[in-house]
Design an enzyme around this catalytic site. Structure first.
Site, mmCIF file in Angstrom:
data_model
loop_
_atom_site.group_PDB
_atom_site.id
_atom_site.type_symbol
_atom_site.label_atom_id
_atom_site.label_comp_id
_atom_site.label_asym_id
_atom_site.label_seq_id
_atom_site.Cartn_x
_atom_site.Cartn_y
_atom_site.Cartn_z
ATOM 1 C CB SER A 23 -0.934 0.009 1.221
ATOM 2 O OG SER A 23 -0.171 -0.044 2.405
ATOM 3 C CG HIS A 156 -41.353 23.335 -12.192
ATOM 4 N ND1 HIS A 156 -41.653 22.035 -11.868
ATOM 5 C CD2 HIS A 156 -42.050 24.107 -11.298
ATOM 6 C CE1 HIS A 156 -42.503 22.011 -10.847
ATOM 7 N NE2 HIS A 156 -42.747 23.256 -10.481
ATOM 8 C CB SER A 277 -13.088 24.388 -29.343
ATOM 9 O OG SER A 277 -13.090 23.580 -30.510
ATOM 10 C CE LYS A 283 -18.125 25.732 -27.584
ATOM 11 N NZ LYS A 283 -18.250 24.307 -27.796
ATOM 12 C CG ASN A 285 -15.863 24.838 -24.443
ATOM 13 O OD1 ASN A 285 -16.894 25.335 -24.886
ATOM 14 N ND2 ASN A 285 -15.014 24.157 -25.180
ATOM 15 C CD GLU A 290 -18.365 21.526 -19.507
ATOM 16 O OE1 GLU A 290 -19.261 21.460 -20.339
ATOM 17 O OE2 GLU A 290 -17.172 21.643 -19.818
HETATM 18 N N1 ARG Z 1 -1.017 -1.173 5.265
HETATM 19 C C1 ARG Z 1 -1.914 -1.659 6.272
HETATM 20 C C2 ARG Z 1 -3.265 -0.903 6.162
HETATM 21 O O1 ARG Z 1 -3.302 0.101 5.562
HETATM 22 C C3 ARG Z 1 -1.343 -1.459 7.627
HETATM 23 C C4 ARG Z 1 -1.802 -2.449 8.644
HETATM 24 C C5 ARG Z 1 -1.329 -3.794 8.269
HETATM 25 N N2 ARG Z 1 -1.539 -4.718 9.321
HETATM 26 C C6 ARG Z 1 -1.406 -6.036 9.123
HETATM 27 N N3 ARG Z 1 -1.556 -6.768 10.125
HETATM 28 N N4 ARG Z 1 -1.161 -6.529 7.961
HETATM 29 O O2 ARG Z 1 -4.256 -1.347 6.664
#
Ligand code: ARG
Length: 457
Positions: A23, A156, A277, A283, A285, A290
């Protein structure tokens, strides 16, 4: 890289598994709060004599210097790390050697990630509150200028009754006021410290969680360790609050898009905030509006994603929870950028009072007042409605704006009309007549402005 948990494994993790479960590229933005939370934890471990004061001092100094290194760019985060917590701990070990391993006493990444997310979200929500306030200030300042500027009020999307531009703009002020209140009210629920849950069940070490909470500015510590590591209500709550903010901004965007068309021409957007454009040279825009309107879907999607991710999860921590940050961070970034860009767009916008006035001409949005005139002279409203309906029909057929009708013509429909009746017809007069509390008359809008000023504090 070496793992925090390698001991019991004989074989290396499959590379695909590593990639799938990492992560780091999502949670890297937590680096600063992760280090701060670690400093508070280390200090507490020392003060509670769980580790020696000398070790605690070394950990704190190392974390401080690591923070400095990352701030100045002397050190960079490792994109191949499993997550931010692993990377920070590894970097600390490289600085301090084995003593770095003492930092993880009586804590788990489960507590860390919940703590970091809350700390980070708290900072973001506080900044977002300020940005919303700045947008509200725009509406308030513009309202003060435009209490006499008249435009059609719509129901409306048809002309209904004239309102002042101040009144219309202040409608957005109050939407944002509710948004800001919701964010403020969410802060105590965000600001509760999970650290010390020690993965799920608490620990036998003599922790002082209150001291850690105090150092990190948390209002309290979480009451239940199982709940603490698995609770992501604060993520859902933010995404819900963010969804409402985005929904409000998208309604405003829609009006800016509509109002900047030549058919309306109620507003002119600045060159700085519009795009051209590649094929049509004429144009201009309203892309920013948007995009804000379009990005609402990201918030709604993140809200649904977070709710679905949480549904049916058994206690306590499960790896599913790692996905929360994908939703939370995208939601945060989208809302903050949209609020900021909306302000930039509005600051470069010009309200076109003349076009607004022109669009009112012959639109019959003054018809209600003529009916009310007959009512004040004793005619039941139903009958008055019927009479005015006939007058409107006559005007449509003859191409006559209602505000140009003569008294003899009016009298032809009802003898109750008099000189005063004609005075009710100009659109400005119609707007000024709506003096009820919360209404569009300048007198009522001035009272509204006073309330808005109070609300802004
Ligand atoms: N990267 C993990 C999360 O965002 C951290 C916690 C991970 N804990 C574990 N026991 N794998 O949740």
């Amino acid at each position: 890289m070496s793992k925090l948990w390698g001991g019991r494994f004989e074989l290396e993790t499959d590379v695909e598994v590593e990639k799938f479960s990492a992560s780091m590229n999502i949670d890297r933005r937590l680096w600063s709060v992760d280090i701060k939370a670690s400093m508070a934890h280390a200090r507490m471990l020392g003060e509670q004599a769980i580790i020696s004061p000398a070790d605690a001092a070394q950990l704190i100094a190392g974390l401080n210097s690591l923070h400095e290194d990352l701030t100045t760019g002397r050190l960079e985060l490792d994109s191949t790390a499993e997550d931010i917590h692993s990377d920070i701990e590894k970097k600390l070990a490289e600085k301090l050697g084995p003593v770095a391993g003492k930092l993880h006493t009586a804590r788990s990444r489960n507590d860390q990630v919940a703590t970091d997310s809350r700390l980070y979200l708290r900072g973001e929500v506080l900044s977002l509150i300020e940005e919303i306030k700045a947008l509200q200030e725009y509406f308030l300042a513009s309202a003060k200028i435009h209490t006499q500027t008249v435009l059609p009020g719509f129901t409306h999307l048809q002309h209904a009754q004239p309102v002042s531009l101040a009144h219309h703009l202040l409608a957005y002020f109050w939407m944002l006021q509710r948004d800001r209140e919701r964010l403020e009210q969410s802060l105590p629920r965000i600001n509760s410290l999970p650290l010390g849950s020690a993965a799920l069940a608490g620990t036998g070490f003599n922790l002082d969680r209150q001291a850690v909470a105090a150092e990190l500015g948390f209002d309290k510590v979480t009451e239940n360790s199982l709940d603490a590591v698995s609770d992501r209500d604060f993520v859902v709550e933010f995404l819900s609050n963010g969804s409402l903010i985005m929904m409000h901004l998208s309604r405003l965007s829609e009006e800016l898009i509509l109002w900047s068309t030549p058919e309306f021409a109620f507003v002119q957007l600045g060159d700085e905030v519009t795009t051209g454009s590649s094929i049509m040279p004429q144009k201009k825009n309203p892309d920013v509006a948007e995009l804000i309107r379009g990005r609402v879907g990201r918030l709604y999607g993140s809200l649904m994603g977070a709710l679905t991710m949480l549904k049916g999860l058994p206690l306590s921590y499960n790896r599913d929870l790692q996905e929360d940050k994908v939703f939370l961070f995208d939601g945060l970034d989208t809302v903050r950028a949209s609020v900021r860009l909306m302000l930039i767009m509005l600051e470069k916008a010009t309200w076109k009072a003349e076009s607004m006035a022109k669009s009112l001409r012959g639109d019959f949005s003054n018809a209600t007042d003529l009916a009310d005139d007959l009512v004040t002279k004793g005619l039941p409203f139903r009958q008055a409605h019927e009479v005015i309906g006939k007058i409107v029909n006559h005007c449509i057929k003859t191409g006559l704006p209602l505000e140009d009708i003569t008294l003899p013509a009016l009298k032809g429909f009802s003898p109750l009309f008099d000189e005063k009746s004609l005075g009710l017809l100009p659109h400005v007069a119609v707007m000024k007549a709506r003096t009820s509390e919360g209404g569009t008359a300048p007198s009522a809008v001035l009272a509204q402005i006073a309330k808005a000023e109070l609300a802004l504090g």
